[in-house]
Design a protein around this motif. Structure first.
Motif, PDB file in Angstrom:
ATOM      1  N   ILE A 132       0.842  -1.205   0.000  1.00  0.00           N
ATOM      2  CA  ILE A 132       0.000   0.000   0.000  1.00  0.00           C
ATOM      3  C   ILE A 132       0.874   1.251   0.000  1.00  0.00           C
ATOM      4  N   LEU A 133       1.917   1.240   0.837  1.00  0.00           N
ATOM      5  CA  LEU A 133       2.821   2.385   0.902  1.00  0.00           C
ATOM      6  C   LEU A 133       3.535   2.600  -0.431  1.00  0.00           C
ATOM      7  N   ARG A 337      -4.759   2.025  -7.711  1.00  0.00           N
ATOM      8  CA  ARG A 337      -5.783   0.994  -7.885  1.00  0.00           C
ATOM      9  C   ARG A 337      -5.380  -0.276  -7.144  1.00  0.00           C
ATOM     10  N   SER A 338      -4.096  -0.667  -7.290  1.00  0.00           N
ATOM     11  CA  SER A 338      -3.633  -1.877  -6.605  1.00  0.00           C
ATOM     12  C   SER A 338      -3.647  -1.679  -5.094  1.00  0.00           C
ATOM     13  N   ALA A 339      -3.348  -0.465  -4.630  1.00  0.00           N
ATOM     14  CA  ALA A 339      -3.431  -0.185  -3.189  1.00  0.00           C
ATOM     15  C   ALA A 339      -4.865  -0.330  -2.704  1.00  0.00           C
ATOM     16  N   ARG A 340      -5.812   0.167  -3.499  1.00  0.00           N
ATOM     17  CA  ARG A 340      -7.236   0.022  -3.145  1.00  0.00           C
ATOM     18  C   ARG A 340      -7.633  -1.448  -3.093  1.00  0.00           C
ATOM     19  N   ALA A 361     -10.305   4.740  -1.673  1.00  0.00           N
ATOM     20  CA  ALA A 361      -9.399   5.465  -2.564  1.00  0.00           C
ATOM     21  C   ALA A 361      -9.094   6.883  -2.097  1.00  0.00           C
ATOM     22  N   PHE A 362     -10.092   7.599  -1.586  1.00  0.00           N
ATOM     23  CA  PHE A 362      -9.904   9.026  -1.294  1.00  0.00           C
ATOM     24  C   PHE A 362      -8.795   9.291  -0.269  1.00  0.00           C
ATOM     25  N   PRO A 363      -8.759   8.567   0.856  1.00  0.00           N
ATOM     26  CA  PRO A 363      -7.645   8.791   1.801  1.00  0.00           C
ATOM     27  C   PRO A 363      -6.279   8.488   1.192  1.00  0.00           C
ATOM     28  N   LEU A 364      -6.204   7.455   0.342  1.00  0.00           N
ATOM     29  CA  LEU A 364      -4.941   7.132  -0.324  1.00  0.00           C
ATOM     30  C   LEU A 364      -4.473   8.300  -1.192  1.00  0.00           C
ATOM     31  N   PHE A 365      -5.424   8.942  -1.864  1.00  0.00           N
ATOM     32  CA  PHE A 365      -5.084  10.058  -2.741  1.00  0.00           C
ATOM     33  C   PHE A 365      -4.586  11.252  -1.948  1.00  0.00           C
ATOM     34  N   LEU A 366      -5.201  11.502  -0.822  1.00  0.00           N
ATOM     35  CA  LEU A 366      -4.785  12.638   0.002  1.00  0.00           C
ATOM     36  C   LEU A 366      -3.350  12.462   0.493  1.00  0.00           C
ATOM     37  N   ILE A 367      -3.014  11.246   0.958  1.00  0.00           N
ATOM     38  CA  ILE A 367      -1.664  10.981   1.453  1.00  0.00           C
ATOM     39  C   ILE A 367      -0.647  11.105   0.321  1.00  0.00           C
TER      40      ILE A 367
END
Length: 472
Positions: A132-133, A337-340, A361-367
């Protein structure tokens, strides 16, 4: 020129020779049902043709790695040719083939779930976090590289371009695979190939530039030691654990196991060829100039623009810029996408509804967006090191699979040992690591690698043999 041609031929030949060997070792079975034939859901499990899967996967894994990483790594001189060639054949392509094949054999699982099956739950949680990171870091560095290049030719602020790119990221990540990625990315993949052929062909035909040989002096332009810095700087052009996060995306779309070698092994070989070409172009173009050394510490997008603008006409420059801008963007969105998908698999969150996908997805995008304000070269090196950790876990999982099947496990064990050695060597002496003297760091790295390998073999090979003998 001869060194470049020999390496190019080795890469091409590896697909037909070593790729076939891997197919026979794992026992590819075209009659075996694939995940999409049983689990089609219209979102992530959607059938696509071999050529579409190949072009999508190639575009997903290529991005900036075989361009920016290689431009930075060219400060080590023609040694880059050797690492790209042999790293791709015996490490990167093996890693990519097994990450895709194991996903095909396990319902399109993401790597953490596959690793859980072969290495256990504890390793799974760690690799899930790293995966994910890594996806977040990929989106950050790839968007930054594209935005910086667009800024250099349009004068539109980098921040504006970054916001536009992330808006696209969100849209592409949320839509079903066949709506945007499956339709548009094959075209972008062809564009990427045209870009590589165009700039390499122009350089070869130009009388003003000569691709250096291994013996050409004066091309080592950094005070960094070859090991391990070359192997970390040029990561995606030789070995990248990030590719393992992309493999399940197309593994969930394959209609035949016979597609594994063309898609997974083949795409990695093509990425190696791409990296080799950009290394040749960079070394021939800058040839001992200080600009090359300067690119090691900064974003190499200016180098791309300078090389293409002086080698090509305006149309050629447009194609190069378009390729270098679009390809990392497309890798960035599939990284998220793969992180999601990894998060949804870990927590068993259904992804058929748009709102469910958006919540992840949204929190991943913010980070990821926040990380675009951090120094590019620092983020790049951390990404390169982290993806190597993932590669180790994937290769060791492949080794356990082969041990269980009583196959030639050495083909995945040796690459994993090399990756372990590089990982320790880098973090022990890197500026962002422990900063130990090179000799001490290398000795410790060898000792730790031997210990880890011994523990692994004792647990998975010798204990397995003992159990088999006791039950026979």
């Amino acid at each position: 020129m001869y060194s470049f041609i020999i390496c190019l031929l080795l890469l091409i030949g590896s697909y037909f020779i070593y790729g076939k060997i891997l197919e026979r070792v794992v026992g590819v079975d075209e009659s075996r049902p694939t995940p999409v034939q049983r689990l089609e859901d219209g979102v992530d499990y959607t059938p696509m043709s071999r050529i579409k899967n190949f072009l999508v996967h190639f575009l997903n894994i290529a991005g900036l790695g075989p361009i920016f990483g290689v431009i930075q790594g060219a400060v080590f001189g023609p040694s880059a040719f050797l690492w790209i060639t042999f790293g791709t054949i015996f490490i990167g392509a093996v890693h990519d083939f097994f990450s895709g094949f194991l996903s095909l054999r396990n319902d399109g699982y993401t790597m953490p779930n596959i690793i859980s099956k072969y290495l256990g739950k504890k390793v799974q949680k760690f690799i899930a976090f790293i995966t994910i990171l890594t996806g977040i870091l990929v989106a950050s560095v790839f968007s930054t590289g594209s935005a910086t290049l667009l800024n250099s030719i349009t004068s539109v602020p980098v921040l504006v371009w970054t916001i536009i790119i992330f808006i696209y990221f969100l849209i592409a990540t949320l839509f079903p695979l066949d709506k945007i990625i499956g339709r548009v990315y094959p075209i972008f993949g062809l564009l990427f190939l045209i870009m590589v052929i165009l700039i390499t062909g122009t350089l070869i035909l130009s009388p003003n530039y000569t691709i250096p040989e291994f013996t050409t002096p004066g091309l080592y332009l950094t005070d960094k030691p070859l090991f391990p810095f070359l192997f970390i700087t040029i990561a995606c052009g030789a070995i990248s654990g990030f590719h393992a996060s992309q493999s399940p995306i197309v593994a969930r779309s394959m209609k035949n196991e016979n597609d594994a070698r063309p898609v997974f092994f083949g795409a990695m070989v093509l990425e190696g060829i791409t990296a080799l070409c950009w290394a040749a172009v960079t070394l021939a173009f800058f040839h001992s100039q200080p600009q090359l050394a300067a690119s090691f510490a900064g974003t190499p997008s200016i180098g791309v623009y300078e090389m293409s603008s002086k080698l090509l006409n305006p149309l050629g420059v447009a194609i190069i810029i378009l390729g270098v801008v679009i390809c990392p963007i497309t890798s960035g969105d599939t990284a998220l996408r793969s992180a999601r998908i990894t998060i949804s698999d870990e927590w068993h969150i259904d992804q058929k509804k748009l709102i469910s996908r958006l919540k992840i997805a949204f929190p991943l995008f913010l980070i990821s967006f926040a990380l675009t304000f951090v120094d590019f070269s620092l983020i790049w090196r951390y990404f390169a090191w982290l993806q190597l950790i993932v590669a180790v876990a994937v290769l060791l999982s492949g080794t356990v699979y082969l041990i269980q099947k009583k196959k030639h496990y050495i083909i995945t064990l040796i690459p994993s040992i090399i990756c372990i050695l590089i990982s320790f060597g880098y973090i022990l002496q890197a500026p962002e690591g422990l900063r130990l003297p090179a000799m001490i760091a290398n000795i410790i790295s060898v000792i730790l690698t031997i210990i880890i390998t011994a523990i692994f073999l004792k647990k998975y090979k010798f204990n397995n043999d003992k159990t088999a003998d006791e039950t026979s």
